[in-house]
Scaffold this motif. Structure first.
Motif, PDB file in Angstrom:
ATOM      1  N   THR A  51     -11.000   2.597   3.512  1.00  0.00           N
ATOM      2  CA  THR A  51     -11.768   2.533   2.264  1.00  0.00           C
ATOM      3  C   THR A  51     -11.102   1.604   1.272  1.00  0.00           C
ATOM      4  O   THR A  51     -11.758   0.778   0.625  1.00  0.00           O
ATOM      5  N   ASP A  52      -9.789   1.724   1.128  1.00  0.00           N
ATOM      6  CA  ASP A  52      -9.060   0.932   0.135  1.00  0.00           C
ATOM      7  C   ASP A  52      -9.052  -0.552   0.472  1.00  0.00           C
ATOM      8  O   ASP A  52      -9.265  -1.392  -0.406  1.00  0.00           O
TER       9      ASP A  52
ATOM     10  N   TYR B 254       0.843  -1.199   0.000  1.00  0.00           N
ATOM     11  CA  TYR B 254       0.000   0.000   0.000  1.00  0.00           C
ATOM     12  C   TYR B 254       0.879   1.251   0.000  1.00  0.00           C
ATOM     13  O   TYR B 254       0.662   2.177  -0.788  1.00  0.00           O
TER      14      TYR B 254
ATOM     15  N   LEU C 120      -6.953  -1.121  -9.193  1.00  0.00           N
ATOM     16  CA  LEU C 120      -7.563  -0.113  -8.335  1.00  0.00           C
ATOM     17  C   LEU C 120      -6.603   1.050  -8.109  1.00  0.00           C
ATOM     18  O   LEU C 120      -5.428   0.835  -7.791  1.00  0.00           O
ATOM     19  N   THR C 121      -7.123   2.253  -8.243  1.00  0.00           N
ATOM     20  CA  THR C 121      -6.360   3.433  -7.851  1.00  0.00           C
ATOM     21  C   THR C 121      -6.701   3.698  -6.393  1.00  0.00           C
ATOM     22  O   THR C 121      -7.879   3.840  -6.038  1.00  0.00           O
ATOM     23  N   LEU C 122      -5.688   3.726  -5.554  1.00  0.00           N
ATOM     24  CA  LEU C 122      -5.909   3.901  -4.124  1.00  0.00           C
ATOM     25  C   LEU C 122      -6.347   5.327  -3.810  1.00  0.00           C
ATOM     26  O   LEU C 122      -5.915   6.276  -4.451  1.00  0.00           O
ATOM     27  N   THR C 123      -7.185   5.458  -2.795  1.00  0.00           N
ATOM     28  CA  THR C 123      -7.698   6.771  -2.400  1.00  0.00           C
ATOM     29  C   THR C 123      -6.789   7.459  -1.381  1.00  0.00           C
ATOM     30  O   THR C 123      -6.879   8.658  -1.196  1.00  0.00           O
TER      31      THR C 123
END
Length: 185
Positions: A158-159, A122, A150-153
């Motif tokens: 949430t991720d 991460y 996935l584009t991490l937030t």
């Protein structure tokens, strides 16, 4: 040639490849679940079948003689888990210097059951500003490949919830050893 051969072998073994249509040039690929040594064999076949120029990290003991040279040629990067020294920054720098860089990491850090996932993947993805690819080997369904990118937030809760939704129902060779998808550290 290896791509075709790997695809044929996987098909003969009854495996279906999953590969989203859009593939970014850079990503951190999560290898989950990782519950058996067989995962590595299938991962290599999948890497070849999908034409992935992926690098992977593994414990430094895998890179000793007599197989160390082969492991490096197969894309391996040894890490000393006993003495972490800036691994996240080192991997983020690799993304900065290589326009086509896919890094495979088993977020559990082992084939054994753990209480959750390590956060290194991460932190690397955020530092390098690259998406996370959700790679898998699902033995009951005989499916393998990449579920999604996935584009991490930047919001860990949430991720990890989004990642868990994608992996829901996917099982490794030894499901009892699959660590829950939640943060360990």
């Amino acid at each position: 040639m290896l791509k075709k051969l790997s695809r044929r072998l996987l098909a003969r073994l009854g495996w279906k490849l999953i590969d989203p249509p859009e593939r970014p040039a850079q990503a951190v690929l999560l290898a989950y679940p990782h519950t058996s040594n067989w995962d590595g064999v299938y991962a290599l076949l999948i890497k070849l079948a999908l034409g992935l120029e992926a690098r992977w990290v593994g414990k430094d003991t895998l890179f000793r003689w007599p197989v160390g040279g082969l492991m490096r040629r197969l894309g391996g990067i040894p890490i000393d888990r006993r003495a972490p020294r800036g691994f996240v920054a080192e991997m983020a720098a690799q993304f900065a210097t290589h326009p086509n860089f896919l890094l495979v990491i088993a977020p559990e850090g082992t084939r054994s059951l753990t209480k959750g996932w390590k956060s290194g993947f991460y932190r690397i993805a955020l530092a390098a500003k690259v998406p996370v690819a959700l790679a898998f080997v699902d033995y009951p369904r005989r499916e393998a490949g990449i579920l999604a990118y996935l584009t991490l937030t930047g919001d860990p809760a949430t991720d990890i919830a989004a990642i868990a939704r994608h992996y829901e129902g996917r099982q490794g060779k030894r499901p009892e050893l699959a660590s829950p998808i939640r943060w360990l550290d």
